[in-house]
Design an enzyme around this catalytic site. Sequence first.
Site, PDB file in Angstrom:
ATOM      1  N   ASP A  73       0.959  -0.763  -0.245  1.00  0.00           N
ATOM      2  CA  ASP A  73      -0.028  -0.584   0.059  1.00  0.00           C
ATOM      3  C   ASP A  73       1.324   1.147  -0.385  1.00  0.00           C
ATOM      4  OD1 ASP A  73      -2.539  -1.692  -0.270  1.00  0.00           O
ATOM      5  OD2 ASP A  73      -2.539  -1.394   1.922  1.00  0.00           O
ATOM      6  N   HIS A 122      -9.455  -2.187  -2.016  1.00  0.00           N
ATOM      7  CA  HIS A 122      -8.079  -1.939  -3.370  1.00  0.00           C
ATOM      8  C   HIS A 122      -8.560  -3.142  -4.557  1.00  0.00           C
ATOM      9  CE1 HIS A 122      -5.249  -0.513   0.000  1.00  0.00           C
ATOM     10  NE2 HIS A 122      -6.430  -0.125  -0.266  1.00  0.00           N
ATOM     11  N   ASP A 129      -6.221  -4.748  -5.995  1.00  0.00           N
ATOM     12  CA  ASP A 129      -6.247  -6.416  -5.644  1.00  0.00           C
ATOM     13  C   ASP A 129      -6.516  -7.462  -4.548  1.00  0.00           C
ATOM     14  OD1 ASP A 129      -5.433  -5.302  -3.395  1.00  0.00           O
ATOM     15  OD2 ASP A 129      -2.877  -5.503  -3.190  1.00  0.00           O
ATOM     16  N   CYS A 147      -0.850  -7.979  -0.031  1.00  0.00           N
ATOM     17  CA  CYS A 147      -0.325  -6.668   0.111  1.00  0.00           C
ATOM     18  C   CYS A 147       0.348  -6.299   1.506  1.00  0.00           C
ATOM     19  CB  CYS A 147      -2.009  -5.792   1.649  1.00  0.00           C
ATOM     20  SG  CYS A 147      -3.197  -6.586   0.634  1.00  0.00           S
TER      21      CYS A 147
END
Length: 822
Positions: free
Chosen positions: A511, A630, A632, A804
């Site tokens: 991030d 997000h 992802d 992440c």
Amino acid sequence: MGKAPRLHPKKETLKQFCCFFPSWENKTFHCCLCEEPWEERVAAAPGNKTPLSPVLASHQLSSGVTLNILWRGVLQGGSVSLLCWGKKAPFGRKQRLGAFSGCVPLPLIHALSPESSAVRTQLTAQRWDQARLWLIPSPRPGFIIPSCRPSQHPRVPGAAGMAQQRRVHLCTQRPTSTVCVLGTELSLDVLGSAPKDAVAFHVQGTPGVKVYVVHETQSVKLPSSVCRWPLAASTEVLLTMEALSKDVGDEKVRISYFGEASGVPVGRAMLYLTCVDVSLDADTSRSGSVGRTMMDKATWTWGPDGHGAILLVNCDRDDPKSRVMDNRDTAVRSYEDLKDMSQMVLRTRGPRTIFTGHRLVLHVDFGDADKVGVFYGGNSVSLEEYKHVLGGEKLAYAVKPSRHQEESIFFVEGLSFPDASFSGLVSFHVTLLESPEKGLLEIPIFTDTVVFRVAPWIMTPNTLAPLEVFVCSVEDNEDFVAAVSAMAEEAKCPVTICPLPENRNDRWIQDEVEFGYVQAPHKTFPVVFDSPRDLGLKDFPVKSILGPDFGYVARDVLKDASSLDSFGNLEVSPPVTVGGKEYPLGRILIGSSFPRFGGRRMARAVRDFLFAQRVQAPVELYSDWLHVGHVDEFLSFIPAPDRKGFRLLLASPSACYQLFKEKQEQGFGEAAMFQGLQAVPKPTINEILANEVLRKFNSYVQNCISWNRDILKRELGLAEQDIIDIPQLFQGNEQARANAFFPDMVNMLVLGRHLGIPKPFGPLVAGQCCLEERVRALLEPLGLSCTFINDYFSYHVLSGEVHCGTNVRRKPFAFKWWRMVL
């Protein structure tokens, strides 16, 4: 030796054709195209008793037009050739014959023998914007050189477009001196300097000067059969020089003025000329080195046949002792710093004393000055001699050419990446200034321009080879760091572990930063893009990543960053082709609130930056339905040996329910999830399938993912065979946004053929996790190795997964971004 011949094309007919040999006679001919007659004077070579009588033609051709040419006459011991002048020559290059610029000789069509009376030849003009044709006899002895250009003014061979022209005023009271820069032409003001009673003029130049008279739109090279020309507003004298002067004023042009019936000049104007060469060059051919170029340096074009120089943002820090990036100071601290810059070479040739009486000024446009920096070290190789001469508040620099050196090398660095207010194009100019009488301002007499484009920041997709893995070491993730390190070792990829004092217990390194690179023909280096989230890892990119040949870029946001400004919400696809349009560097994917109103969106400053890079045209997806938000969390890309070279993985509640239903029907309905995890509820397959609240929420999630699926298929040119559905369930929170119900398997680490997948702790069937088995069955046939990493307590319960908590620097694309067709 007689005077040079003159060829006068005008409109679509040939008005005059004069060959000056010992004898000549008048003939009347007809054009084979328009049948228009004209008076023609054709010379016969000595011993050629029958003068050549071709049907002469001068006609405009467009591409693909076929011209039938009829030859008449008898020629002894000679030949007839066809000459063609074109605005655009074959293969896009201009060639030159004799005094013509852009005059291309076509092959001999036929040699007329004494017995031949007529021969018909067919010619098709191809890949020409314009063409003009002449039939020219070439008897022997004697040779006819085409000596003036059709319809256009003189151009210097190899120059792109029209030559730079300058008006020169003359004086009959005293001689005039000026400089003619190689590659330019001078227009003489013969009318403005004429004596009161003058009605005609004669112009004569020394051998080093090519003089043309333009009269009634016709262009005639001198000397010609016309001795005097009328003084009229439509009459113009042009001159060029094709060789450098050895001394100041070593070439001359004289204008003699005549009255109505006077054989004696009523006045004369003398012009002394000095030819010099001034050229500002860069690597416009993109070869990695600077050479003299015949390309248009003032334009920049994309594509495999494009041209234009490239500039890197010098955003690394080559001197570890420095406190700022190299593009934030005005000093050259190392030779490595110079290697990051692009060279710009100023070439000056000719009598050196000219450059003491004239000034050369290197300058940059006011709007570009804060985007670049220019350094110059003169003839020295010492770093201390390199001074900041241009950029910022410095708009101009007076260059003093060395008496012993014809080249001055400048080093140019980019200060800013392309953005919403900056296209990325920067223009530099060098101007030659002439000093008039004392006390007056200098006069610009020549300018050369070169354009650079600042290289974009480029993201790298999962399908590119990994070079370095990053992971944070925090209070409770020792096993996770060990598992990631073991996987990286198997993939033969080094690991960089950010320790607790540097990350301040912030584990979400995906991030915080995104890794990419910048590239020019002479240099490539990685650049880390720092997100505006600025939590515990805020200082890590600057303190631990920025360094020699490792750049840094960030964007400030006007308000507090949202979760969608974190770079788990920033991905890029592998290369794709969409409807015939190629994206050889892939397309950036960002999550948004679209199609919701009033939701979270990525900050405008970040979005503007991504769109301004141009080479990875971003696509906005709908991600605001997720708690973290997000992209992802529901998609990933993995390499594949077939089809497009990759697969898109999408989280799929439907695939998960289908798998669980299949296992229930096989009699495994009581198989429970989360076995081996302490203090975690362990719902069975039957309980999950019976949970209507969970089913309805996942139906909603599936619709959100399906919306994105359609966008991805359309914007990436994908078919269903390019997509793999990964079983996954989600559960809603108090804001009705989604979190992963079990570890989110698409949120994986991809290191070549090695995949680090969050361990889902699915129902055990025959001692094996049925979710893991299904994912293996989907991915391992592609030659991929699946490693399931336990991140449940260290990442999953904190709303994140393996992807992440890791980050990867990857090898740059083999494809060069400037070869893109936009």
